[in-house]
Every structure is written in structure tokens, then in C-alpha cells.
Design a protein around this motif. Structure first.
Motif, PDB file in Angstrom:
ATOM      1  N   ILE A 255       0.814  -1.225   0.000  1.00  9.93           N
ATOM      2  CA  ILE A 255       0.000   0.000   0.000  1.00  9.93           C
ATOM      3  C   ILE A 255       0.842   1.268   0.000  1.00  9.93           C
ATOM      4  CG2 ILE A 255      -1.891  -1.162   1.215  1.00  9.93           C
ATOM      5  CD1 ILE A 255      -1.042   0.383   3.716  1.00  9.93           C
ATOM      6  N   GLN A 256       2.156   1.157  -0.110  1.00  9.33           N
ATOM      7  CA  GLN A 256       2.972   2.363   0.025  1.00  9.33           C
ATOM      8  C   GLN A 256       2.774   3.347  -1.125  1.00  9.33           C
ATOM      9  OE1 GLN A 256       7.181   0.512  -1.754  1.00  9.33           O
ATOM     10  NE2 GLN A 256       7.089   1.371   0.285  1.00  9.33           N
ATOM     11  N   LYS A 257       2.175   2.901  -2.229  1.00 11.11           N
ATOM     12  CA  LYS A 257       1.895   3.812  -3.335  1.00 11.11           C
ATOM     13  C   LYS A 257       0.480   4.386  -3.292  1.00 11.11           C
ATOM     14  CE  LYS A 257       5.230   1.767  -6.533  1.00 11.11           C
ATOM     15  NZ  LYS A 257       5.428   1.130  -7.864  1.00 11.11           N
ATOM     16  N   ALA A 258      -0.269   4.052  -2.255  1.00 10.74           N
ATOM     17  CA  ALA A 258      -1.605   4.635  -2.106  1.00 10.74           C
ATOM     18  C   ALA A 258      -1.486   6.136  -1.868  1.00 10.74           C
ATOM     19  CB  ALA A 258      -2.336   3.968  -0.940  1.00 10.74           C
ATOM     20  N   GLN A 259      -2.503   6.871  -2.299  1.00 14.37           N
ATOM     21  CA  GLN A 259      -2.440   8.322  -2.192  1.00 14.37           C
ATOM     22  C   GLN A 259      -2.257   8.773  -0.746  1.00 14.37           C
ATOM     23  OE1 GLN A 259      -2.283  10.290  -4.761  1.00 14.37           O
ATOM     24  NE2 GLN A 259      -2.191  12.202  -3.604  1.00 14.37           N
ATOM     25  N   ILE A 260      -2.969   8.123   0.185  1.00 19.36           N
ATOM     26  CA  ILE A 260      -2.846   8.500   1.592  1.00 19.36           C
ATOM     27  C   ILE A 260      -1.422   8.284   2.095  1.00 19.36           C
ATOM     28  CG2 ILE A 260      -3.552   6.212   2.397  1.00 19.36           C
ATOM     29  CD1 ILE A 260      -4.906   7.511   4.743  1.00 19.36           C
ATOM     30  N   CYS A 261      -0.735   7.269   1.547  1.00 18.69           N
ATOM     31  CA  CYS A 261       0.643   6.999   1.965  1.00 18.69           C
ATOM     32  C   CYS A 261       1.631   7.946   1.284  1.00 18.69           C
ATOM     33  CB  CYS A 261       1.013   5.546   1.655  1.00 18.69           C
ATOM     34  SG  CYS A 261       0.145   4.349   2.693  1.00 18.69           S
ATOM     35  N   LEU A 262       1.367   8.246   0.025  1.00 18.69           N
ATOM     36  CA  LEU A 262       2.230   9.212  -0.660  1.00 18.69           C
ATOM     37  C   LEU A 262       2.200  10.558   0.043  1.00 18.69           C
ATOM     38  CD1 LEU A 262       1.393   8.438  -4.403  1.00 18.69           C
ATOM     39  CD2 LEU A 262       3.453   7.776  -3.128  1.00 18.69           C
ATOM     40  N   GLU A 263       1.024  10.935   0.552  1.00 15.62           N
ATOM     41  CA  GLU A 263       0.901  12.201   1.266  1.00 15.62           C
ATOM     42  C   GLU A 263       1.440  12.106   2.687  1.00 15.62           C
ATOM     43  OE1 GLU A 263      -3.107  13.536   0.939  1.00 15.62           O
ATOM     44  OE2 GLU A 263      -3.065  13.599  -1.250  1.00 15.62           O
ATOM     45  N   ASN A 264       1.865  10.907   3.084  1.00  8.13           N
ATOM     46  CA  ASN A 264       2.594  10.721   4.344  1.00  8.13           C
ATOM     47  C   ASN A 264       4.092  10.529   4.108  1.00  8.13           C
ATOM     48  OD1 ASN A 264       0.957  10.834   6.743  1.00  8.13           O
ATOM     49  ND2 ASN A 264      -0.186   9.102   5.932  1.00  8.13           N
TER      50      ASN A 264
ATOM     51  N   GLY B 194      22.659  18.823   1.736  1.00  4.22           N
ATOM     52  CA  GLY B 194      21.857  18.804   0.518  1.00  4.22           C
ATOM     53  C   GLY B 194      20.897  17.629   0.529  1.00  4.22           C
ATOM     54  N   PHE B 195      19.700  17.812  -0.039  1.00  2.00           N
ATOM     55  CA  PHE B 195      18.726  16.716  -0.086  1.00  2.00           C
ATOM     56  C   PHE B 195      17.684  16.999  -1.158  1.00  2.00           C
ATOM     57  CE2 PHE B 195      17.141  19.828   2.887  1.00  2.00           C
ATOM     58  CZ  PHE B 195      15.767  19.880   2.670  1.00  2.00           C
ATOM     59  N   ASP B 196      16.990  15.929  -1.567  1.00  2.00           N
ATOM     60  CA  ASP B 196      15.913  16.031  -2.553  1.00  2.00           C
ATOM     61  C   ASP B 196      14.602  16.365  -1.844  1.00  2.00           C
ATOM     62  OD1 ASP B 196      17.708  15.372  -4.503  1.00  2.00           O
ATOM     63  OD2 ASP B 196      17.154  13.255  -4.594  1.00  2.00           O
ATOM     64  N   ALA B 197      13.867  17.314  -2.401  1.00  2.00           N
ATOM     65  CA  ALA B 197      12.582  17.685  -1.820  1.00  2.00           C
ATOM     66  C   ALA B 197      11.518  16.642  -2.187  1.00  2.00           C
ATOM     67  CB  ALA B 197      12.160  19.071  -2.305  1.00  2.00           C
ATOM     68  N   ALA B 198      10.450  16.589  -1.383  1.00  6.26           N
ATOM     69  CA  ALA B 198       9.349  15.644  -1.611  1.00  6.26           C
ATOM     70  C   ALA B 198       8.181  16.366  -2.273  1.00  6.26           C
ATOM     71  CB  ALA B 198       8.906  15.017  -0.288  1.00  6.26           C
ATOM     72  N   LYS B 199       7.340  15.585  -2.951  1.00  4.75           N
ATOM     73  CA  LYS B 199       6.219  16.158  -3.686  1.00  4.75           C
ATOM     74  C   LYS B 199       5.179  16.766  -2.758  1.00  4.75           C
ATOM     75  CE  LYS B 199       2.685  14.997  -7.121  1.00  4.75           C
ATOM     76  NZ  LYS B 199       2.127  13.929  -7.989  1.00  4.75           N
ATOM     77  N   TYR B 200       4.926  16.138  -1.625  1.00  2.00           N
ATOM     78  CA  TYR B 200       3.820  16.551  -0.766  1.00  2.00           C
ATOM     79  C   TYR B 200       4.286  17.246   0.514  1.00  2.00           C
ATOM     80  CZ  TYR B 200       1.123  13.593  -3.896  1.00  2.00           C
ATOM     81  OH  TYR B 200       0.540  13.027  -4.996  1.00  2.00           O
TER      82      TYR B 200
ATOM     83  N   GLN C 228      13.437  16.920   9.072  1.00  2.00           N
ATOM     84  CA  GLN C 228      12.046  16.664   9.437  1.00  2.00           C
ATOM     85  C   GLN C 228      11.146  17.282   8.373  1.00  2.00           C
ATOM     86  OE1 GLN C 228      10.679  18.395  13.085  1.00  2.00           O
ATOM     87  NE2 GLN C 228       8.580  17.634  12.849  1.00  2.00           N
ATOM     88  N   PRO C 229      10.467  16.445   7.589  1.00  2.00           N
ATOM     89  CA  PRO C 229       9.526  16.994   6.605  1.00  2.00           C
ATOM     90  C   PRO C 229       8.179  17.272   7.266  1.00  2.00           C
ATOM     91  CG  PRO C 229       9.613  14.625   6.400  1.00  2.00           C
ATOM     92  CD  PRO C 229      10.576  14.987   7.513  1.00  2.00           C
ATOM     93  N   PHE C 230       7.335  18.034   6.573  1.00  2.00           N
ATOM     94  CA  PHE C 230       5.982  18.323   7.050  1.00  2.00           C
ATOM     95  C   PHE C 230       5.010  17.971   5.921  1.00  2.00           C
ATOM     96  CE2 PHE C 230       8.832  20.967   9.470  1.00  2.00           C
ATOM     97  CZ  PHE C 230       8.356  20.876  10.763  1.00  2.00           C
ATOM     98  N   PHE C 231       4.661  16.683   5.833  1.00  2.81           N
ATOM     99  CA  PHE C 231       3.778  16.229   4.770  1.00  2.81           C
ATOM    100  C   PHE C 231       2.329  16.623   5.065  1.00  2.81           C
ATOM    101  CE2 PHE C 231       7.417  13.405   4.145  1.00  2.81           C
ATOM    102  CZ  PHE C 231       7.574  13.504   2.766  1.00  2.81           C
ATOM    103  N   ARG C 232       1.501  16.526   4.041  1.00  8.66           N
ATOM    104  CA  ARG C 232       0.115  16.997   4.131  1.00  8.66           C
ATOM    105  C   ARG C 232      -0.658  16.302   5.241  1.00  8.66           C
ATOM    106  NH1 ARG C 232      -1.871  17.095  -2.200  1.00  8.66           N
ATOM    107  NH2 ARG C 232      -0.395  18.688  -2.952  1.00  8.66           N
ATOM    108  N   ARG C 233      -0.443  15.016   5.415  1.00 11.00           N
ATOM    109  CA  ARG C 233      -1.255  14.262   6.355  1.00 11.00           C
ATOM    110  C   ARG C 233      -0.636  14.177   7.744  1.00 11.00           C
ATOM    111  NH1 ARG C 233      -5.595  11.585   4.540  1.00 11.00           N
ATOM    112  NH2 ARG C 233      -5.987  11.639   2.312  1.00 11.00           N
ATOM    113  N   CYS C 234       0.623  13.763   7.797  1.00  7.79           N
ATOM    114  CA  CYS C 234       1.233  13.588   9.119  1.00  7.79           C
ATOM    115  C   CYS C 234       1.650  14.916   9.754  1.00  7.79           C
ATOM    116  CB  CYS C 234       2.425  12.639   9.019  1.00  7.79           C
ATOM    117  SG  CYS C 234       3.657  13.069   7.762  1.00  7.79           S
ATOM    118  N   LYS C 235       1.594  15.999   8.980  1.00  6.45           N
ATOM    119  CA  LYS C 235       1.874  17.340   9.512  1.00  6.45           C
ATOM    120  C   LYS C 235       3.237  17.389  10.205  1.00  6.45           C
ATOM    121  CE  LYS C 235      -2.398  18.543   8.433  1.00  6.45           C
ATOM    122  NZ  LYS C 235      -2.680  19.374   7.261  1.00  6.45           N
ATOM    123  N   ASP C 236       3.215  17.692  11.529  1.00  6.16           N
ATOM    124  CA  ASP C 236       4.466  17.788  12.282  1.00  6.16           C
ATOM    125  C   ASP C 236       4.788  16.483  13.020  1.00  6.16           C
ATOM    126  OD1 ASP C 236       2.406  17.895  14.051  1.00  6.16           O
ATOM    127  OD2 ASP C 236       3.135  19.635  15.176  1.00  6.16           O
TER     128      ASP C 236
END
Length: 556
Positions: A176-185, A211-217, A265-273
Motif C-alpha cells: 500500500i505504500q503507493k496509495a495516495q494516503i501513503c504518498l501524502e505521508n 543537501g537533499f531532494d525535496a518531496a512532492k507533498y 524533518q519533513p511536514f507532509f500533508r497528512r502527518c503534519k508535524d
């Protein structure tokens, strides 16, 4: 198999890790072949038709896949599928349908789906049990669900149901790691962290760039660096960039250790902080060496002066020595040809392959002590302390002492060493007869678990010497981590091992050091060397007579 599909809309805006139980799909049509079936979502608290036990059908059976987890047809949402069968008995003739009850144990939300149908035969047209399935139940990662199925009507003795609990895997699961809810996590985010350093000309400050690669979400990141004595953080926004660089300015004196920990520490749409952090250890000493302090420079200069004086004294004594003077066979056993300052120590690591090999180890240690003047650390000779500390603490105690001195660790490779190393890497476990008879058991495995991580570090590399007795062992007995260094053959190359233990180069500008009585054709002229040669020859003869000697030593 019957597939029930419901049409819903997935509202992602403002959603968190919990959501209502829903069913993906378009139509409630559960008919199949010769059966007419209707399906509807029911209120789980509604009363069901109750009949006497003898007028009720038997309980259903789980299908071959029970309860499965996967992705919807568009690959966007994690879903759960439920499959069950109808028992092939006379109860099928009074069966009115089945009901599925799903409870989300995380949110306490529930959903009931009722199938209504009539069956006129115990088996389907393919002569198999009738099989029904509820597909496309939308679920959430990390949630635990209780699934139960019962047939209708229900008996007055209570629901005759089958039940199962299932925990949906997290977004790190490949299903399920490619599910939208997971991508946004951030399930597929790999920052590919890099580090770079630059120093000003005065060696007063250092710039460390992460240096690092940014994430989509994730639009925002908290980047931190920390080591002994400091911890700095900076916030950075993506701003439509695919890669980011964050630079920190440090004083050289702040860096007391080589390792710096990078953390993002990223701040994705779902998991926030509350998102998972990414960490990496960066060794800046590989790119820059700190300038020595004034005190260290003075000490090094004094050391060079003292060493130069000692070398001059040694050369003067050598030039005035009678070159024809030799030692008699009855003289005290000690190597000649140079002056040794201080007594060196060596820790012996080996495997108890066989009683004859154990005798070789003991004779070899006696030769090191009496002929070479080297203090030997061997578990067989330190049983009192070993019994108090235990194998791991005993090895670690001596390893730490050697790490902080000029002493060495000598690893004697053999068939048992290679077999035990492979066992540590996942192959068949190995227990030798001598290990089973020993009060402390296998000593090699805990030694390797402690030594190998330190061996591969460049700072500790020179502390380790790898060797094997080539008359009874071979280079194939050397474990793979030790293939990066020189593997000495004993006793052919013992003189070189001797110089390694003493930290002396055999070949120096203008001269070649030698140790009298330690060459391959000389070591056995002394009593301890002769005993060692006899032990090696005895085991070699035994191996020729018993080709499967090692297998015979294994405890089945």
C-alpha cells in the motif's frame, strides 16, 4: 465469486489518518449465474430475523483468501476484501442470505452489508462450494479491523458467525505504500542526503552544507545538524525546487568529534508535524583534517628530537658491534638484529576447531612469549578473569585496552573461523565439539561481532593482523571482511607478523631489519619453536588421514 462494488467519493481535503468506513464501487449487484442476489448497507443496530436453531442455516466458512489487503483499481487507495463460503449441507435450502459486519477498532466506526439470495443446490455449477466476496472496503493504514460474517436467518441461540481481526500494514509496506494516503505521508520519499564542508583560509570557521531532494507533498522542512556540544536547526521552504541546500557556519573549535548527525524533518500533508525524520551520519574528517594545536606541535617536535637521538644511538651501537658475533644454541631465546623498546602485547582470536589445533594455538603462544618476548592475551590462559566478566565483556575489555595503546590483535583464520562467520551471515549454525566441551562455549562468534565493526574503520585498521597456518589452513578460510588486508602465512611469513606486532617496518631507507631465528627455516631451532613445529606436523598428518575431520567435529 460475487464482487460487490459501491460508488463513493474520497474527500482528501483536511483528511487525517482516520476516515469513515466506505466501500468503493458503482453497483450493488451480487447476482451470479443461477442466483439472484441483492445487496444493501444496513444499520448494524437493526434487529435481524430470528428463527429456532433447527430452522437456521449453519455458519459460513472462510474463503481461501479470508481477508486480504491491496489497492483499488486506480492504485490510489488501500482496500480490504472479504471472502467466505457457504457450507455444502441441507442448510443451504433454508438460507436467505449473509451479512458482513466490519468494525474499525481505532475509530470505533462500524459498517454492515447484507446480501439477500436463495440457493437451490448445495454446490455451484462448477461443483464447488458457493463463494461470496465483498470487495473494495476502503481502509486506513495502521488501523485494526474486526470482520465477522453470519448467515441469515440467525438462530435464537445467537449469531452463528465467523470472525477475524486484521491490522492494516503501515505505509512502509509494499502493498500500500503507493496509495495516495501513503504518498501524502511521505512513504516513497528518499532525501538522498549529501554533505559538504569548506574552511576559511584562517582555519577559524567551517561551513557545513546539507543537501537533499525535496518531496512532492511537503513544502517545508526542518534541517538540523548536531554533534558533541552543539545542535543547530534551520527551516527551509521548497518553493517549487526539486533539491535544497542548507548551510551552517561553525567554529572549528566546536568540532571535538569527526561525526556530525544530519537530520531532516519533513511536514507532509497528512502527518503534519508528526512525520518520520530522516537521519544520516556525516564524517567531516574524511574531507578535512583539523590543524594541530600549538601544544601538539611542540610535543611532536620533542618526540621527533627524542626519536632522532635514539636512532642515532642505535646506529652508533650497530656500527661498533662485532659483525661476526653470533649466539650459541644454548643462549637465551630472543630475536636478534635490532633493539626492541618495551614489551608488546597481542590478543589472539581463533576458533577451537580440534584438540590438535588447540595444541597449536598454545604452542604458538608459548613461542611468542619465550622466543619473541611478546605478552600474549589468550582466553585459555585467562580463565579466572573470563569466568568473572563473561566472553563479550572480556573481549571488549581487552579490545578497548588495545585500541588505546600500540598493541595488536592477531586473528588466526581457520576452517572454523570461516564457518562461524558464514553462520553469522545467515548460513547454517556451527557448534564444534571443543566449543561444547569448553566451560565458556564458543568464544569466536562474540569476538567477531565486536571486532569486525572496528576492523572496517580506517582509524582501527592497523590494529588488526590477519594470518593462518598454511600447512593446515588455506586463504579460503579467511572471512570476507578481512580480504581487504594482507593475509600472512604462518610460519613462512612470521617474521613480517613479528615486525607488525612491534610497529617496525622491515624495509627502511638504507637498511633491512631482520630478526634472527624467526625465519621459516629457523624458528624451530629453539625449544619453543620445535614444539610448535611438532604440533603443526601432527595436525597436518591427522588431516591427511581424516579428510572429513571438520565435519566429524561438528555437533549435530
Amino acid at each position: 465469486m460475487i464482487h460487490v462494488l459501491f460508488l463513493i467519493f474520497y474527500l482528501a481535503a483536511g483528511a487525517t489518518r482516520s476516515s469513515s468506513l466506505r466501500i468503493l464501487g458503482k453497483h450493488l449487484d451480487c447476482s451470479q449465474q443461477v442466483i439472484l442476489c441483492s445487496a444493501q448497507i444496513k444499520n448494524c443496530s437493526d434487529k435481524r430475523m430470528v428463527v429456532p436453531r433447527h430452522l437456521a442455516p449453519t455458519q459460513p466458512e472462510w474463503g481461501p483468501e479470508h481477508v486480504g489487503v491491496g489497492m483499488d483499481e486506480h492504485g490510489l487507495l488501500p482496500i480490504m476484501n472479504v471472502t467466505w463460503k457457504i457450507s455444502s449441507n441441507a442448510g443451504v435450502y433454508i438460507l436467505n442470505g449473509s451479512e458482513i459486519h466490519i468494525l474499525d477498532g481505532t475509530t470505533n466506526q462500524s459498517m454492515c452489508v447484507q446480501y439477500s439470495f436463495k440457493i437451490s443446490a448445495q454446490l455451484d455449477p462448477s461443483h464447488n462450494k458457493w463463494t461470496f466476496s465483498l470487495d473494495g472496503v476502503m481502509v486506513d493504514p495502521w488501523h485494526t479491523y474486526s470482520v465477522s460474517v453470519f448467515n441469515l436467518p440467525v438462530p435464537d441461540t445467537g449469531h452463528d458467525r465467523i470472525s477475524k481481526r486484521i491490522t492494516i500494514p503501515g505505509c512502509d509496506d509494499w502493498r500500500i505504500q503507493k496509495a495516495q494516503i501513503c504518498l501524502e505521508n511521505g512513504s516513497l520519499w528518499d532525501p538522498h542526503m549529501t554533505g559538504a564542508v569548506s574552511v576559511d583560509k584562517g582555519h577559524k570557521t567551517m561551513s557545513v552544507t546539507v543537501g537533499f531532494d525535496a518531496a512532492k507533498y511537503s513544502e517545508r522542512y526542518q534541517v538540523s545538524i548536531q554533534s558533541h556540544g552543539f545542535n543547530y536547526s534551520k527551516s527551509v521552504s521548497k518553493e517549487n525546487r526539486t533539491s535544497l541546500n542548507v548551510t551552517f557556519e561553525l567554529g572549528i573549535r566546536q568540532l571535538s568529534q569527526c561525526e556530525i548527525i544530519f537530520e531532516i524533518q519533513p511536514f507532509f500533508r497528512r502527518c503534519k508535524d508528526n512525520c518520520l525524520h530522516s537521519k544520516k551520519i556525516f564524517n567531516y574528517c574524511l574531507y578535512y583534517s583539523k590543524p594541530p594545536s600549538c601544544t601538539l606541535i611542540i610535543i611532536e617536535i620533542l618526540g621527533l628530537v627524542i626519536i632522532g637521538g635514539c636512532l642515532a644511538c642505535l646506529l652508533w651501537r650497530a656500527s661498533h658491534k662485532d659483525p661476526a658475533k653470533t649466539s650459541s644454541p644454548d643462549a637465551k631465546e630472543e630475536p636478534k638484529g635490532f633493539q626492541v623498546q618495551g614489551r608488546k602485547r597481542v590478543l589472539i582470536i581463533y576458533s577451537l576447531d580440534h584438540p590438535l589445533y588447540k595444541n597449536i594455538i598454545l604452542k604458538f603462544c608459548a613461542f611468542l612469549a619465550s622466543k619473541c618476548g611478546i605478552e600474549v592475551i589468550l582466553d585459555l590462559l585467562d580463565s579466572a578473569r573470563l569466568g568473572v566478566l563473561g566472553s563479550v565483556q572480556w573481549f571488549d575489555f581487552h579490545r578497548q585496552q588495545i585500541e588505546s595503546s600500540s598493541d595488536k590483535i592477531l586473528i588466526l583464520c581457520s576452517h572454523g573461523v570461516q564457518a562461524k562467520w558464514k553462520a553469522m551471515c545467515g548460513e547454517n549454525q556451527v557448534l564444534l565439539r571443543e566449543d561444547a566441551l569448553s566451560p565458556v562455549g564458543d568464544m569466536l562468534t562474540p569476538a567477531l561481532s565486536l571486532m569486525v565493526p572496528h576492523f572496517v574503520r580506517s582509524a582501527s585498521f592497523h590494529k588488526y593482523i590477519v594470518a593462518y597456518f598454511d600447512d593446515i589452513c588455506s586463504e579460503e578460510d579467511v572471512p570476507s571482511p578481512f580480504n581487504v588486508t594482507v593475509r600472512y602465512k604462518l610460519m613462512k611469513q612470521f617474521e613480517e607478523v613479528f615486525f607488525r606486532i612491534l610497529d617496525i617496518d622491515k624495509h627502511e631507507p638504507g637498511r633491512v631489519n631482520y630478526a634472527e631465528g624467526l625465519a621459516d627455516d629457523e624458528y624451530y631451532h629453539c625449544p619453543s619453536g620445535r614444539a610448535l613445529q611438532d604440533a603443526i606436523e601432527a595436525f597436518h598428518a591427522y588431516q591427511l588421514q581424516h579428510p572429513n575431520w571438520f565435519e566429524d567435529e561438528l555437533v549435530k
